[in-house]
Each structure stands twice: as structure tokens, then as C-alpha cells.
Design an enzyme around this catalytic site. Structure first.
Site, PDB file in Angstrom:
ATOM      1  N   ILE A 179       0.842  -1.208   0.000  1.00  0.00           N
ATOM      2  CA  ILE A 179       0.000   0.000   0.000  1.00  0.00           C
ATOM      3  C   ILE A 179       0.874   1.254   0.000  1.00  0.00           C
ATOM      4  CG2 ILE A 179      -1.871   1.220   1.178  1.00  0.00           C
ATOM      5  CD1 ILE A 179      -2.675  -1.469   2.441  1.00  0.00           C
TER       6      ILE A 179
ATOM      7  N   THR B 259      -6.125  -1.203  10.309  1.00  0.00           N
ATOM      8  CA  THR B 259      -6.933  -2.241   9.647  1.00  0.00           C
ATOM      9  C   THR B 259      -8.275  -2.445  10.343  1.00  0.00           C
ATOM     10  OG1 THR B 259      -7.001  -4.644   9.334  1.00  0.00           O
ATOM     11  CG2 THR B 259      -5.550  -3.871  11.027  1.00  0.00           C
ATOM     12  N   ASP B 260      -9.227  -3.002   9.611  1.00  0.00           N
ATOM     13  CA  ASP B 260     -10.518  -3.350  10.226  1.00  0.00           C
ATOM     14  C   ASP B 260     -10.402  -4.589  11.119  1.00  0.00           C
ATOM     15  OD1 ASP B 260     -10.167  -5.294   8.236  1.00  0.00           O
ATOM     16  OD2 ASP B 260     -12.146  -5.019   7.328  1.00  0.00           O
ATOM     17  N   GLU B 261      -9.261  -5.305  11.013  1.00  0.00           N
ATOM     18  CA  GLU B 261      -9.137  -6.566  11.755  1.00  0.00           C
ATOM     19  C   GLU B 261      -9.067  -6.336  13.263  1.00  0.00           C
ATOM     20  OE1 GLU B 261      -6.614  -9.511   9.945  1.00  0.00           O
ATOM     21  OE2 GLU B 261      -6.814  -8.571   7.978  1.00  0.00           O
TER      22      GLU B 261
ATOM     23  N   TYR C 251      -1.410 -10.613  14.652  1.00  0.00           N
ATOM     24  CA  TYR C 251      -1.348  -9.426  13.778  1.00  0.00           C
ATOM     25  C   TYR C 251      -2.333  -8.367  14.234  1.00  0.00           C
ATOM     26  CZ  TYR C 251      -2.592  -6.419   9.829  1.00  0.00           C
ATOM     27  OH  TYR C 251      -2.900  -5.327   9.060  1.00  0.00           O
TER      28      TYR C 251
ATOM     29  N   ALA D 293      -3.954  -8.045  16.987  1.00  0.00           N
ATOM     30  CA  ALA D 293      -3.705  -7.567  18.352  1.00  0.00           C
ATOM     31  C   ALA D 293      -2.573  -6.533  18.360  1.00  0.00           C
ATOM     32  CB  ALA D 293      -3.367  -8.735  19.266  1.00  0.00           C
TER      33      ALA D 293
ATOM     34  N   LYS E 170      -1.721  -4.595  15.838  1.00  0.00           N
ATOM     35  CA  LYS E 170      -2.228  -3.359  15.216  1.00  0.00           C
ATOM     36  C   LYS E 170      -3.142  -2.622  16.191  1.00  0.00           C
ATOM     37  CE  LYS E 170      -1.745  -1.884  11.596  1.00  0.00           C
ATOM     38  NZ  LYS E 170      -0.718  -0.972  11.023  1.00  0.00           N
TER      39      LYS E 170
ATOM     40  N   LYS F  25      -0.606 -13.117  -0.041  1.00  0.00           N
ATOM     41  CA  LYS F  25      -1.983 -12.796   0.334  1.00  0.00           C
ATOM     42  C   LYS F  25      -2.937 -13.407  -0.695  1.00  0.00           C
ATOM     43  CE  LYS F  25      -0.528  -9.958   3.677  1.00  0.00           C
ATOM     44  NZ  LYS F  25      -0.349  -8.535   3.654  1.00  0.00           N
TER      45      LYS F  25
ATOM     46  N   GLY G  64      -7.979 -20.012  14.468  1.00  0.00           N
ATOM     47  CA  GLY G  64      -8.609 -18.769  14.936  1.00  0.00           C
ATOM     48  C   GLY G  64      -9.138 -17.903  13.808  1.00  0.00           C
ATOM     49  N   HIS G  65      -9.388 -18.499  12.654  1.00  0.00           N
ATOM     50  CA  HIS G  65      -9.756 -17.757  11.440  1.00  0.00           C
ATOM     51  C   HIS G  65     -11.002 -16.881  11.656  1.00  0.00           C
ATOM     52  CE1 HIS G  65      -9.918 -18.286   6.767  1.00  0.00           C
ATOM     53  NE2 HIS G  65      -9.890 -17.012   7.139  1.00  0.00           N
TER      54      HIS G  65
HETATM   55  P1  NAD Z   1       3.294  -4.800   3.430  1.00  0.00           P
HETATM   56  O1  NAD Z   1       3.653  -5.943   4.323  1.00  0.00           O
HETATM   57  O2  NAD Z   1       3.140  -5.028   1.961  1.00  0.00           O
HETATM   58  O3  NAD Z   1       4.380  -3.627   3.584  1.00  0.00           O
HETATM   59  C1  NAD Z   1       4.916  -3.238   4.815  1.00  0.00           C
HETATM   60  C2  NAD Z   1       6.132  -2.381   4.567  1.00  0.00           C
HETATM   61  O4  NAD Z   1       6.650  -1.959   5.835  1.00  0.00           O
HETATM   62  C3  NAD Z   1       7.268  -3.141   3.865  1.00  0.00           C
HETATM   63  O5  NAD Z   1       7.810  -2.331   2.849  1.00  0.00           O
HETATM   64  C4  NAD Z   1       8.282  -3.382   4.962  1.00  0.00           C
HETATM   65  O6  NAD Z   1       9.613  -3.442   4.494  1.00  0.00           O
HETATM   66  C5  NAD Z   1       8.057  -2.166   5.852  1.00  0.00           C
HETATM   67  N1  NAD Z   1       8.457  -2.401   7.249  1.00  0.00           N
HETATM   68  C6  NAD Z   1       8.193  -3.484   8.023  1.00  0.00           C
HETATM   69  N2  NAD Z   1       8.736  -3.331   9.235  1.00  0.00           N
HETATM   70  C7  NAD Z   1       9.348  -2.120   9.243  1.00  0.00           C
HETATM   71  C8  NAD Z   1      10.061  -1.375  10.229  1.00  0.00           C
HETATM   72  N3  NAD Z   1      10.285  -1.881  11.447  1.00  0.00           N
HETATM   73  N4  NAD Z   1      10.547  -0.158   9.892  1.00  0.00           N
HETATM   74  C9  NAD Z   1      10.343   0.347   8.651  1.00  0.00           C
HETATM   75  N5  NAD Z   1       9.688  -0.311   7.689  1.00  0.00           N
HETATM   76  C10 NAD Z   1       9.186  -1.527   7.983  1.00  0.00           C
HETATM   77  O7  NAD Z   1       1.967  -4.187   4.063  1.00  0.00           O
HETATM   78  P2  NAD Z   1       0.772  -3.410   3.347  1.00  0.00           P
HETATM   79  O8  NAD Z   1      -0.238  -4.396   2.917  1.00  0.00           O
HETATM   80  O9  NAD Z   1       1.316  -2.430   2.386  1.00  0.00           O
HETATM   81  O10 NAD Z   1       0.161  -2.640   4.599  1.00  0.00           O
HETATM   82  C11 NAD Z   1       0.581  -1.315   4.942  1.00  0.00           C
HETATM   83  C12 NAD Z   1      -0.181  -0.861   6.180  1.00  0.00           C
HETATM   84  O11 NAD Z   1      -1.582  -0.910   5.927  1.00  0.00           O
HETATM   85  C13 NAD Z   1       0.051  -1.781   7.388  1.00  0.00           C
HETATM   86  O12 NAD Z   1       0.124  -0.966   8.537  1.00  0.00           O
HETATM   87  C14 NAD Z   1      -1.186  -2.655   7.439  1.00  0.00           C
HETATM   88  O13 NAD Z   1      -1.470  -3.052   8.759  1.00  0.00           O
HETATM   89  C15 NAD Z   1      -2.237  -1.697   6.899  1.00  0.00           C
HETATM   90  N6  NAD Z   1      -3.389  -2.324   6.217  1.00  0.00           N
HETATM   91  C16 NAD Z   1      -3.197  -3.272   5.243  1.00  0.00           C
HETATM   92  C17 NAD Z   1      -4.303  -3.803   4.579  1.00  0.00           C
HETATM   93  C18 NAD Z   1      -4.139  -4.821   3.464  1.00  0.00           C
HETATM   94  O14 NAD Z   1      -5.157  -5.347   2.985  1.00  0.00           O
HETATM   95  N7  NAD Z   1      -2.937  -5.101   2.986  1.00  0.00           N
HETATM   96  C19 NAD Z   1      -5.595  -3.406   4.923  1.00  0.00           C
HETATM   97  C20 NAD Z   1      -5.755  -2.427   5.932  1.00  0.00           C
HETATM   98  C21 NAD Z   1      -4.636  -1.896   6.561  1.00  0.00           C
HETATM   99  P1  TYD Z   2      -5.286 -12.652   3.466  1.00  0.00           P
HETATM  100  O1  TYD Z   2      -5.085 -12.162   2.071  1.00  0.00           O
HETATM  101  O2  TYD Z   2      -4.148 -13.333   4.173  1.00  0.00           O
HETATM  102  O3  TYD Z   2      -5.837 -11.414   4.306  1.00  0.00           O
HETATM  103  P2  TYD Z   2      -6.481 -11.364   5.810  1.00  0.00           P
HETATM  104  O4  TYD Z   2      -6.207 -12.646   6.508  1.00  0.00           O
HETATM  105  O5  TYD Z   2      -5.726 -10.218   6.409  1.00  0.00           O
HETATM  106  O6  TYD Z   2      -7.955 -11.098   5.610  1.00  0.00           O
HETATM  107  O7  TYD Z   2      -6.517 -13.671   3.453  1.00  0.00           O
HETATM  108  C1  TYD Z   2      -7.792 -13.269   2.983  1.00  0.00           C
HETATM  109  C2  TYD Z   2      -8.738 -14.419   3.215  1.00  0.00           C
HETATM  110  O8  TYD Z   2      -8.349 -15.510   2.368  1.00  0.00           O
HETATM  111  C3  TYD Z   2      -8.687 -14.953   4.637  1.00  0.00           C
HETATM  112  O9  TYD Z   2     -10.003 -15.339   5.049  1.00  0.00           O
HETATM  113  C4  TYD Z   2      -7.801 -16.182   4.539  1.00  0.00           C
HETATM  114  C5  TYD Z   2      -8.060 -16.683   3.126  1.00  0.00           C
HETATM  115  N1  TYD Z   2      -6.905 -17.362   2.464  1.00  0.00           N
HETATM  116  C6  TYD Z   2      -7.092 -18.630   1.889  1.00  0.00           C
HETATM  117  O10 TYD Z   2      -8.197 -19.200   1.895  1.00  0.00           O
HETATM  118  N2  TYD Z   2      -6.013 -19.214   1.287  1.00  0.00           N
HETATM  119  C7  TYD Z   2      -4.780 -18.641   1.258  1.00  0.00           C
HETATM  120  O11 TYD Z   2      -3.823 -19.269   0.723  1.00  0.00           O
HETATM  121  C8  TYD Z   2      -4.613 -17.344   1.847  1.00  0.00           C
HETATM  122  C9  TYD Z   2      -3.281 -16.658   1.819  1.00  0.00           C
HETATM  123  C10 TYD Z   2      -5.715 -16.748   2.427  1.00  0.00           C
END
Ligand code: NAD
Ligand code: TYD
Length: 353
Positions: free
Chosen positions: A11, A132-134, A158, A160, A162, A197, A292-293
């Protein structure tokens, strides 16, 4: 200028690219480059003087203090985190280190620097925490979607970690007056999404002829938002969000995982038909459920719409088509992020029981 942390991740890199494309101020980008951070995501900015990449940890107080002093950012946007639920189940320690301790150290460094500012720079500064919404836990099928008032009930290491970071951010506003604002967003998808993911893993495995591992019964529900829409929501909250407030961000797109996988397969069938015929859906396989899904996440995003006029621009149909096309056009990126560390994770996590 603005200071972005975690701007080499999924992101964060989308945010930096969109921000500079829209003519935003220069960006200092602090990222530790964990397995999830990828300089290649930012290749379009090579040689662009508006982007300064700094390799480092948000928990390195001295480094952060130096960056704040030198660059005097008008805002800090904290994307840096460990972000993968399954990894947090295998090894929670780094989640506590970065998401809890790292955020705490970052807040401390910002508090010390901001405390010395006066006048407009002090008034105008913003600390935007991306969450996150989690943190809200899991919903039953008929429950109303999460509002900003929903109790925090995180269920994974994760979520917890956040939740803890959100509480720290809130406390720094309440106690020290730090000008913070927090966003709690649903599941994102789009370009540069690391293929651990759900959506990118399914695309990448499908194309490689590998199984598509669906956890449990595949009926778990997530709300999906195209990453560009998350970035526009963050820009809007930075611009006009009320201090100390939290804003839920979502796509109004609740879907069970199995439907997501079927949509991805259908798009691949259309855009890159399987050699030898048949559908990619034939590769679908049900595997052991995640411990714990969480059953269901759903976001009530009316507050950000009412107060800030933000709504997502993409529907799921337009967003997922763009995403699948991006992965088809960027096979080199996929190949390069599938390093040794990635292969080790896949081999351990998806090993047959
Ligand atoms: P990501 O795992 O793709 O990227 C995380 C980035 O943070 C990486 O570039 C990593 O190198 C960097 N990083 C990790 N630890 C670090 C540290 N100690 N110091 C500096 N940099 C560090 O994650 P993302 O999916 O891009 O998520 C970004 C943010 O958005 C996170 O805070 C996540 O909780 C939040 N978020 C993600 C989603 C999603 O669906 N991916 C949804 C809602 C919120
Ligand atoms: P994920 O992309 O890991 O996001 P989050 O757990 O943060 O929601 O997973 C999205 C959903 O997909 C989640 O319910 C777990 C499921 N999932 C699978 O069924 N198979 C997989 O291989 C992965 C990575 C996730």
C-alpha cells in the site's frame, strides 16, 4: 515535504506513486526492506528528486529524530508494519517488535520533535496512522458492519499488535495533544500486492499450474477495496480528517473467499486461457483452516463519506480486472519477488499435513 514509513510495501508504494503523480510534495520514504518491502515497486521514481528513499527501521529513534530535524515534514504517514496474519501465527515476535514497539518509538521521536515546534508548523503537523478493520474482531453473518464505535476485539497476533498501535496513537493525542488521525481499512488488492496474500497468491499459483489453496470451507467473508481507493481515502483524511478521530475505509464489497477465487479464475480463463484447456478453477483445493480464522469482516464507511465526501471510485469488477491484468503484464516483478525467503514460506506454510 511528507515522511512516509513502509513506502516500499504494497500500500505504501502505491500511495507514494499516486501522491507524486498527483503533484504532491516531495516524499522521504523510510522502509526497513523486510521480505515484504521492495525497492522495485518504486522504480518509476528512479532519478526523481522528489523521492528520497531511506533504508531503516521505524524503531530506530536516532535515525527518525535525524530525519524529522533535517526534513521538517508537514506530515508523517505510518504504513510500516508486519502485515500477514498467517506469518503472525507462525512467528508473532516481529509483529510485536515493529507494530507495537516500533510504533511506540516512532511516536516518541515525533513527540520530542513536534514538542519543539511553534506556530504554523506545529499547528499544521499531522501524524496519520494506517490501520486495519481486523482490530474489531469477527462478525456473525447477520451482524451490522463495523462502525468506528465498534469495540476492539482482535483475534490474531497481527490484529492484536495493530490494535495496540492504534491505542498508542490514540493515547499520544489524548495525553500529549499530538495531532493524530487513524484510518481502519478493509482488505486491499491491486498492483504490487505481495503474492502471500489471497488474491495475488491465487493469480500467481493459477498461472504456474499450482493448487489454489482455499482455507476451511472458503465461506469466510472479507470487504475488498482497490488499493488506489485506499490511497485516495488516506489523502482525503490527511487533508481534512478531524484530529484524534478514526475513519473506517471500505469498499462496500463483502465477498466470501471462494467467490473471490472463482472470479480470479474466470478472469484468467478469459485473458490467458489455460494451455491444454479446462478452467483454472480446476486447480482449486480446500486445505486445513487457519487457526482462529475470523469469519467475517465488514466495514461501515459512512463516516468518511459523510464528513469528508470520500467514496471508492472502483467497483470490485473494475478493480479485480485491472489487478489481474497487472499481474499478467508484470510477470518479471512476480518472478523477482519470489526470492528464496518467499519459497521457504510457501514450502513451510502450505506443506501437506
Ligand atoms: P506490506 O507488508 O506489503 O508492507 C509493509 C512495509 O513496511 C514493507 O515495505 C516493509 O519493508 C516495511 N516495514 C516493516 N517493518 C518495518 C520497520 N520496522 N521499519 C520500517 N519499515 C518496515 O503491508 P501493506 O499491505 O502495504 O500494509 C501497509 C499498512 O496498511 C500496514 O500498517 C497494514 O497493517 C495496513 N493495512 C493493510 C491492509 C491490506 O489489505 N494489505 C488493509 C488495511 C490496513
Ligand atoms: P489474506 O489475504 O491473508 O488477508 P487477511 O487474513 O488479512 O484477511 O486472506 C484473505 C482471506 O483468504 C482470509 O479469510 C484467509 C483466506 N486465504 C485462503 O483461503 N487461502 C490462502 O492461501 C490465503 C493466503 C488466504
Amino acid at each position: 515535504m511528507i515522511l512516509v514509513t513502509g513506502g516500499a510495501g504494497f500500500i505504501g508504494s502505491n500511495f507514494v506513486l499516486d501522491w507524486l503523480a498527483a503533484g504532491g510534495e516531495p516524499v522521504v520514504n523510510l522502509d526497513k526492506l523486510t521480505y515484504a518491502g521492495n525497492r522495485e515497486n518504486l522504480r518509476a521514481l528512479d532519478g526523481d528528486a522528489r523521492h528520497l528513499f531511506v533504508h531503516g527501521d521505524i524503531g530506530d529513534a536516532q535515525l527518525v529524530a535525524g530525519l524529522l530535524e533535517r526534513h521538517q515534514p508537514r506530515a508523517l504517514l505510518n504504513f510500516a508494519a508486519e502485515s500477514h496474519v498467517d506469518r503472525s501465527i507462525h512467528a508473532p515476535g516481529t509483529f510485536i517488535e515493529t507494530n507495537v514497539v516500533g510504533t511506540f518509538r516512532l511516536l516518541e521521536a515525533v513527540r520530542a520533535w513536534w514538542g519543539g515546534l511553534q506556530g504554523a508548523p506545529r499547528e499544521g503537523f499531522r501524524f496519520l496512522h494506517v490501520s486495519t478493520d481486523e482490530v474489531y474482531g469477527s462478525l456473525a453473518p447477520a451482524d451490522p458492519a463495523f462502525t468506528e464505535q465498534h469495540q476492539y476485539e482482535p483475534n490474531s497476533p497481527y490484529s492484536a499488535s495493530k490494535a495496540a498501535s492504534d491505542h498508542l496513537v490514540r493515547a499520544y493525542h489524548h495525553t500529549y495533544g499530538l495531532p493524530v488521525v487513524t484510518t481502519n481499512c478493509s482488505n486491499n488488492y491491486g498492483p504490487y500486492h505481495f503474492p502471500e496474500k489471497l488474491i495475488p497468491l491465487m493469480i500467481v499459483n493459477a498461472l504456474a499450474g499450482k493448487p489454489l489453496p482455499v482455507y476451511g470451507d472458503g465461506r469466510q467473508v472479507r470487504d475488498w477495496l482497490y488499493v488506489g481507493d485506499h490511497c485516495s481515502a488516506i489523502r482525503r483524511v490527511l487533508e481534512a480528517g478531524r484530529l484524534g478521530e478514526t475513519y473506517n475505509v471500505g469498499g462496500w464489497n463483502e465477498k466470501p473467499n471462494i467467490e473471490i477465487v472463482q472470479v480470479v479464475c474466470a478472469l484468467l480463463d478469459e485473458l490467458r486461457p489455460r494451455v491444454g484447456g479446462g478452467s483454472y478453477a480446476d486447480q482449486l483445493t480446500y486445505v486445513k483452516d487457519r487457526p482462529g480464522h475470523d469469519r467475517r469482516y465488514a466495514i461501515d464507511a459512512r463516516k468518511i463519506q459523510r464528513e469528508l465526501g470520500w467514496r471508492p471510485a472502483e467497483t470490485f469488477e473494475t478493480g479485480i480486472r485491472k489487478t489481474v491484468q497487472w499481474y499478467l503484464e508484470n510477470g518479471d516483478w512476480v518472478q523477482r519477488v519470489q526470492s528464496g525467503a518467499y519459497r521457504d514460506w510457501i514450502a513451510t506454510h502450505y506443506a501437506p499435513a
